[in-house]
Design a protein around this motif. Structure first.
Motif, short mmCIF file in Angstrom:
data_model
loop_
_atom_site.label_atom_id
_atom_site.label_comp_id
_atom_site.label_asym_id
_atom_site.label_seq_id
_atom_site.Cartn_x
_atom_site.Cartn_y
_atom_site.Cartn_z
N LYS A 6 53.95 69.52 46.32
CA LYS A 6 53.88 68.18 46.41
C LYS A 6 52.73 67.66 45.89
N SER A 7 52.73 66.52 45.35
CA SER A 7 51.29 65.63 44.97
C SER A 7 50.86 65.03 46.16
N VAL A 8 49.60 65.34 46.33
CA VAL A 8 48.93 64.73 47.75
C VAL A 8 47.44 64.09 47.25
N VAL A 9 47.10 63.09 47.76
CA VAL A 9 45.96 62.36 47.81
C VAL A 9 45.34 62.14 49.03
N ILE A 10 44.24 62.68 49.04
CA ILE A 10 43.30 62.58 50.55
C ILE A 10 42.13 61.99 50.25
N THR A 11 42.04 60.72 50.86
CA THR A 11 40.69 59.92 50.85
C THR A 11 39.72 60.65 51.82
N GLY A 12 38.55 60.28 51.47
CA GLY A 12 37.35 60.91 52.21
C GLY A 12 37.53 62.66 52.36
N GLY A 13 38.03 63.02 50.93
CA GLY A 13 38.26 64.47 50.94
C GLY A 13 37.19 65.25 50.47
N ALA A 14 36.21 64.80 50.65
CA ALA A 14 34.82 65.55 50.18
C ALA A 14 34.04 66.33 50.87
N SER A 15 34.51 66.10 52.38
CA SER A 15 33.72 66.87 53.23
C SER A 15 34.66 66.65 54.46
N CYS A 33 44.68 65.87 45.13
CA CYS A 33 43.61 64.87 44.41
C CYS A 33 42.60 64.48 45.55
N ILE A 34 41.45 64.58 45.06
CA ILE A 34 40.42 64.34 46.11
C ILE A 34 39.91 63.00 45.68
N ALA A 35 39.93 62.09 46.72
CA ALA A 35 39.38 60.69 46.60
C ALA A 35 38.36 60.30 47.48
N ASP A 36 37.09 60.33 47.06
CA ASP A 36 35.79 60.05 47.98
C ASP A 36 35.03 59.06 47.14
N ARG A 37 34.12 58.39 47.99
CA ARG A 37 32.99 57.33 47.23
C ARG A 37 32.16 58.52 46.65
N ASP A 38 31.70 59.73 47.15
CA ASP A 38 30.99 60.69 46.52
C ASP A 38 31.52 61.37 45.33
N GLY A 39 31.56 60.77 44.13
CA GLY A 39 32.24 61.55 43.26
C GLY A 39 32.07 62.95 42.94
N ASP A 40 30.76 63.21 42.83
CA ASP A 40 30.26 64.48 42.71
C ASP A 40 30.82 65.44 43.77
N GLU A 72 48.71 60.86 39.77
CA GLU A 72 50.10 60.75 39.36
C GLU A 72 49.96 61.36 37.61
N LYS A 73 48.92 60.90 37.14
CA LYS A 73 48.59 61.56 35.91
C LYS A 73 48.62 62.92 35.82
N ALA A 74 47.75 63.38 36.72
CA ALA A 74 47.60 64.88 36.81
C ALA A 74 48.90 65.70 37.60
N HIS A 75 49.66 65.03 38.50
CA HIS A 75 50.65 65.97 39.24
C HIS A 75 51.94 65.18 39.29
N GLY A 76 52.12 64.15 38.92
CA GLY A 76 53.44 63.37 39.02
C GLY A 76 53.37 62.34 40.34
N PRO A 77 54.43 61.74 40.52
CA PRO A 77 54.35 60.60 41.58
C PRO A 77 54.02 61.25 42.89
N VAL A 78 52.98 60.38 43.66
CA VAL A 78 52.39 60.81 44.86
C VAL A 78 53.34 61.17 45.98
#
Length: 268
Positions: A6-15, A33-40, A72-78
């Motif tokens: 499954k394609s998963v997006v997690i916000t605040g995923g850096a910690s 896919c890790i989505a976070d304000r802290d890109g690094d 979606e580009k990396a893993h297909g539909p979320v």
């Protein structure tokens, strides 16, 4: 829902809970896919779980859409979107003392970010007849966080929005879980796993309960099961519950000299 592939997006995923969820879900076969304000920091976690990262401020709808597009580009539909980003600032003094900016930030992060994700994803999910939202709220969304009115109000709204998603879209094949932990040893409280114990649990313990809940299509996920008892008391005897919360507030002030969120786990 089975997490494998499954394609998963997690916000605040850096910690914190987000990072723990990334590891747990990747371990179950999901593509992250890790989505976070802290890109690094997001890229560090993404690399560890074999996923991708997107720099994302969840208060900006366009950035949430961009994170979805990266996934979606990396893993297909979320398939699964985890709205996990959160904050807590506390009341400066009385219950209405926080500035408008703090109230609006709580609203944007804890409510509108969930709305933005659903707005972006629901049409395609409905078309496919499948999809899943994991909205991380708080026990404060069922009860109350003493000393942080903005946090409490926005978390109540987060629970309500999750209910609306479930009521409106269960028949479209859309799953919804709302997660309501109590106190967790995360950077949000200035704590790490080593601080956990008793009612203060680790981020990984929360992540384990979330994965189990998603796999079983559980709407209300309570990493602290005792919250169900407190919520039942609140509903059955509001006056008694309020009196108990007033006493807990007084006890916190007596023992710690101030109302600090990071101290409350010692009292429950």
């Amino acid at each position: 829902m089975d997490l494998k592939d499954k394609s998963v997006v997690i916000t605040g995923g850096a910690s914190g809970i987000g990072a723990a969820l990334a590891h747990r879900m990747a371990g179950a076969g999901a593509r992250i896919c890790i989505a976070d304000r802290d890109g690094d920091a997001a890229r560090v976690v993404a690399k560890a779980v074999g996923g991708v990262a997107a720099t994302c401020d969840v208060t900006d709808e366009a950035q949430i859409i961009t994170a979805i597009e990266a996934a979606e580009k990396a893993h297909g539909p979320v398939d699964i979107f985890v709205s996990n980003a959160g904050l807590g600032r506390g009341d400066p003094s009385h219950a209405a003392s926080a500035p408008d900016a703090d109230w609006m930030l709580n609203w944007q992060v804890h409510v509108m970010a969930h709305v933005y994700a659903a707005r972006a994803l629901l049409p395609a999910m409905i078309g496919r007849g499948s999809g899943y939202f994991v909205n991380v709220a708080s026990a404060a969304g069922l009860l109350s966080q003493i000393g942080d009115a903005a946090y409490t109000a926005s978390k109540h709204a987060a629970v309500s929005f999750a209910e609306s998603l479930n009521i409106s879209h269960a028949q479209d094949g859309i799953g919804v879980s709302v997660v309501c932990p109590q106190y967790v040893a995360t950077p949000l409280l200035g704590m790490a796993d080593a601080d956990a114990g008793g009612s203060l649990i680790t981020a990984d313990e929360v992540a384990a309960s979330v994965v189990a809940g998603v796999q079983n299509d559980t709407f209300l996920i309570l990493p602290h099961p005792e919250v169900a008892k407190y919520a039942a008391l609140r509903g059955s005897d509001p006056a008694r519950w309020l009196t108990g919360m007033q006493m807990l507030r007084s006890k916190a002030i007596d023992e710690f000299g101030a109302l600090r969120v990071q101290d409350f786990y010692k009292l429950v």
